[in-house]
Structure formats: structure tokens, C-alpha cells
Design a protein around this motif. Structure first.
Motif, mmCIF file in Angstrom:
data_model
loop_
_atom_site.group_PDB
_atom_site.id
_atom_site.type_symbol
_atom_site.label_atom_id
_atom_site.label_comp_id
_atom_site.label_asym_id
_atom_site.label_seq_id
_atom_site.Cartn_x
_atom_site.Cartn_y
_atom_site.Cartn_z
ATOM 1 N N UNK A 140 0.833 -1.206 0.000
ATOM 2 C CA UNK A 140 0.000 0.000 0.000
ATOM 3 C C UNK A 140 0.867 1.255 0.000
ATOM 4 N N UNK A 141 1.919 1.249 0.818
ATOM 5 C CA UNK A 141 2.814 2.403 0.882
ATOM 6 C C UNK A 141 3.518 2.623 -0.459
ATOM 7 N N UNK A 142 3.928 1.541 -1.098
ATOM 8 C CA UNK A 142 4.567 1.657 -2.411
ATOM 9 C C UNK A 142 3.615 2.261 -3.425
ATOM 10 N N UNK A 143 2.356 1.843 -3.366
ATOM 11 C CA UNK A 143 1.358 2.399 -4.284
ATOM 12 C C UNK A 143 1.120 3.885 -4.004
ATOM 13 N N UNK A 144 1.108 4.265 -2.727
ATOM 14 C CA UNK A 144 0.944 5.674 -2.370
ATOM 15 C C UNK A 144 2.097 6.508 -2.911
ATOM 16 N N UNK A 145 3.313 5.971 -2.828
ATOM 17 C CA UNK A 145 4.462 6.694 -3.358
ATOM 18 C C UNK A 145 4.341 6.855 -4.866
ATOM 19 N N UNK A 146 4.004 5.784 -5.565
ATOM 20 C CA UNK A 146 3.870 5.858 -7.016
ATOM 21 C C UNK A 146 2.797 6.876 -7.416
ATOM 22 N N UNK A 147 1.729 6.965 -6.635
ATOM 23 C CA UNK A 147 0.639 7.897 -6.936
ATOM 24 C C UNK A 147 1.143 9.339 -6.966
ATOM 25 N N UNK A 148 2.109 9.650 -6.088
ATOM 26 C CA UNK A 148 2.685 11.005 -6.075
ATOM 27 C C UNK A 148 3.865 11.118 -7.034
ATOM 28 N N UNK A 149 4.636 10.055 -7.099
ATOM 29 C CA UNK A 149 5.904 10.098 -7.820
ATOM 30 C C UNK A 149 5.731 10.223 -9.329
ATOM 31 N N UNK A 150 4.885 9.399 -9.907
ATOM 32 C CA UNK A 150 4.783 9.319 -11.369
ATOM 33 C C UNK A 150 4.385 10.654 -11.999
ATOM 34 N N UNK A 187 13.528 4.790 -8.024
ATOM 35 C CA UNK A 187 13.472 5.441 -6.716
ATOM 36 C C UNK A 187 13.247 4.397 -5.630
ATOM 37 N N UNK A 188 13.728 4.700 -4.431
ATOM 38 C CA UNK A 188 13.512 3.827 -3.285
ATOM 39 C C UNK A 188 12.083 3.987 -2.769
ATOM 40 N N UNK A 189 11.422 2.869 -2.483
ATOM 41 C CA UNK A 189 10.057 2.942 -1.968
ATOM 42 C C UNK A 189 10.004 3.621 -0.603
ATOM 43 N N UNK A 190 11.143 3.674 0.097
ATOM 44 C CA UNK A 190 11.171 4.260 1.438
ATOM 45 C C UNK A 190 11.042 5.787 1.427
ATOM 46 N N UNK A 191 11.051 6.366 0.236
ATOM 47 C CA UNK A 191 10.808 7.805 0.152
ATOM 48 C C UNK A 191 9.375 8.159 0.547
ATOM 49 N N UNK A 192 8.507 7.154 0.678
ATOM 50 C CA UNK A 192 7.145 7.410 1.147
ATOM 51 C C UNK A 192 7.147 7.935 2.576
ATOM 52 N N UNK A 193 8.246 7.736 3.301
ATOM 53 C CA UNK A 193 8.324 8.220 4.674
ATOM 54 C C UNK A 193 8.850 9.659 4.756
ATOM 55 N N UNK A 195 9.365 13.808 3.905
ATOM 56 C CA UNK A 195 8.492 14.951 3.619
ATOM 57 C C UNK A 195 8.384 15.216 2.125
ATOM 58 N N UNK A 196 7.291 15.825 1.667
ATOM 59 C CA UNK A 196 7.081 16.054 0.232
ATOM 60 C C UNK A 196 8.194 16.838 -0.436
ATOM 61 N N UNK A 197 8.795 17.808 0.269
ATOM 62 C CA UNK A 197 9.841 18.603 -0.360
ATOM 63 C C UNK A 197 11.099 17.771 -0.637
ATOM 64 N N UNK A 198 11.307 16.708 0.148
ATOM 65 C CA UNK A 198 12.439 15.811 -0.107
ATOM 66 C C UNK A 198 12.184 15.004 -1.373
ATOM 67 N N UNK A 199 10.967 14.505 -1.526
ATOM 68 C CA UNK A 199 10.609 13.785 -2.747
ATOM 69 C C UNK A 199 10.726 14.696 -3.961
ATOM 70 N N UNK A 200 10.257 15.924 -3.821
ATOM 71 C CA UNK A 200 10.339 16.878 -4.932
ATOM 72 C C UNK A 200 11.793 17.111 -5.342
ATOM 73 N N UNK A 201 12.683 17.276 -4.362
ATOM 74 C CA UNK A 201 14.095 17.503 -4.668
ATOM 75 C C UNK A 201 14.719 16.297 -5.362
ATOM 76 N N UNK A 202 14.422 15.084 -4.866
ATOM 77 C CA UNK A 202 15.026 13.898 -5.469
ATOM 78 C C UNK A 202 14.520 13.667 -6.889
#
Length: 250
Positions: A140-150, A187-193, A195-202
């Protein structure tokens, strides 16, 4: 051209031996160290493998074992300090807390429901048998990350007018993201943990590699322009907190 009478010799590259488990004694404690050899190493070095909770001693193929081990023994104080600083594991279980994009959430096991995961304010509910909870929550967490990441990747790639061949989410424990020469991003699935600005930067970092496969000045200028905010705060956050992302679900 005849090869008659010619003897051909093929020299295979020297294979590195299997890792060896060492113990270093320091102040009455026995410290575990994994000893590996590398054909690319030019000197003995130590690094912390946070994901596997160990210290790794790397040495060149031809370095005497005693020399490499002696180096590790001379650094016993450093090894002990780093092992003590490793974050505790936080397995997925009922009542445990995990950050979802930086926001703390309690895991709630729901034995009264079947096969689903859902989010409520401050909580993540996981139905089904308790032994299935870790895998179900990770999926579920991996899917949540993909929902934002893609969509984030495609939006930034559109700004640099570069195609993205593939977007993978993996259990990478040594790199938060990577960009292949063929335009595949991972990307690492652990980026779901994080903050959003960290995901944005990566994402900005890896998309910038679609244009510049290096870390030169033009790369950093492009990465900075692709970030939705200042680049320095998420970089500092990763440096200070990145290791803690590996403790969840381990």
C-alpha cells in the motif's frame, strides 16, 4: 591467417573472495565487521551499511589480510561509535508509528475486516491476518508513493523536454534514486516516509540527469530550477535523517 601451432592463453580476471565475518574487540565488546575485497579498491576503508546494520571493511585484492584487519582494529573506537548510533528497527506492527510523507501515522490492525488498507486521520488501517500485515502495508505504501511520484516525474521531465522510458520503485538501500542512460528512473520505496519537499528535490535531481549525466555546474543549476522550493533544506534533511528511513519495516 593460420593459427596452426599458435598457443592462445586467456587470463581470467581474479575473482574477489566471498565476504568474511570478522570480530574486532574494543573496550571489552566484540564488534562485528564484514570484510570484503574489491578490484576497484586502492586502499583499505570502512563504511557503515545502515540497511544491514553492519560495518564493512573493504580492501584491495592484493592487500595482505593482516594489513586490512590491522587497519580495522586501529579504527575500533570509530566502529563501536557508529554501530551504537545505528537507528533501531521499527517493524510494521499494530500500534507502531510510521511517517507518511513526513506526517506520523499509527498502524491499526483490523482483524474484523478483509484484505484492504485505508487511511484515516493520523492512522493507517490494515485488514486481514496479522502475519499478512507487513507485506500488505508495504504494498500500500509503495502504491501511495507511485501515486505522487509518477505525475511529479512526468511534469518535471516535460519541463526539460526529455522522455522517461520507465519509472521503477524498488527496495534500494544504497541510493534514493538513479537515472540510467536510457532514460529509466528508479526510486527507493522508502521515500514514502520522507516529507514532500524531499521527494520533490530527489525527482528534480534525477530528472536533471536526463539532461546531464554528471554532477557539474550545469546539472546543479538545472536541478535547482526544477525544485519547487529551495534545494538546500531537503538536502540537509536527507543528510540528517536519511538513515532513519531505512529502519521502518525492516
Amino acid at each position: 591467417m593460420s593459427l596452426s601451432g599458435t598457443v592462445l592463453r586467456f587470463v581470467l580476471p581474479r575473482a574477489a573472495p566471498e565476504p568474511e565475518q570478522l570480530t574486532i574487540v574494543h573496550a571489552g565488546d566484540t564488534l562485528p565487521v564484514t570484510f570484503v575485497r574489491s578490484g576497484r579498491a586502492r586502499r583499505a576503508s570502512l563504511r557503515v551499511d545502515v540497511a544491514h546494520r553492519r560495518v564493512v571493511l573493504t580492501a584491495p585484492l592484493r592487500m595482505a589480510r593482516g594489513t586490512a584487519v590491522g587497519f580495522a582494529e586501529s579504527q575500533a573506537g570509530w566502529i563501536a561509535a557508529r554501530l551504537k548510533r545505528l537507528p533501531d528497527r521499527r517493524p510494521f506492527a499494530d500500534g507502531a508509528e510510521v511517517p507518511l510523507f513526513g506526517e506520523p501515522h499509527l498502524i491499526r490492525h483490523r482483524a474484523d475486516r478483509r484484505g484492504t488498507v485505508w487511511r484515516e486521520p493520523g492512522e493507517i488501517h490494515v485488514a486481514g491476518q496479522p502475519e499478512h500485515l507487513p507485506r500488505r502495508l508495504r504494498d500500500w505504501l509503495t502504491a501511495e508513493l507511485r501515486h505522487r511520484l509518477v505525475p511529479l516525474v512526468h511534469a518535471k521531465a516535460g519541463r526539460v523536454e526529455r522522455p522517461v522510458k520507465r519509472i521503477s520503485v524498488r527496495d534500494s538501500r544504497s541510493r534514493w534514486g538513479s537515472c540510467g542512460p536510457d532514460g529509466a528512473l528508479s526510486f527507493s520505496w522508502r521515500l514514502v516516509f520522507a516529507p514532500p519537499e524531499v521527494l520533490d528535490y530527489l525527482v528534480a535531481h534525477e530528472v536533471a540527469h536526463l539532461v546531464h549525466l554528471n554532477h557539474g555546474p550545469r546539472f546543479w543549476a538545472l536541478a535547482r530550477s526544477l525544485c519547487d522550493g529551495p534545494m538546500e533544506p531537503p538536502q540537509a534533511w536527507l543528510k540528517a535523517n536519511g538513515e532513519t528511513l531505512l529502519q521502518y519495516g525492516a
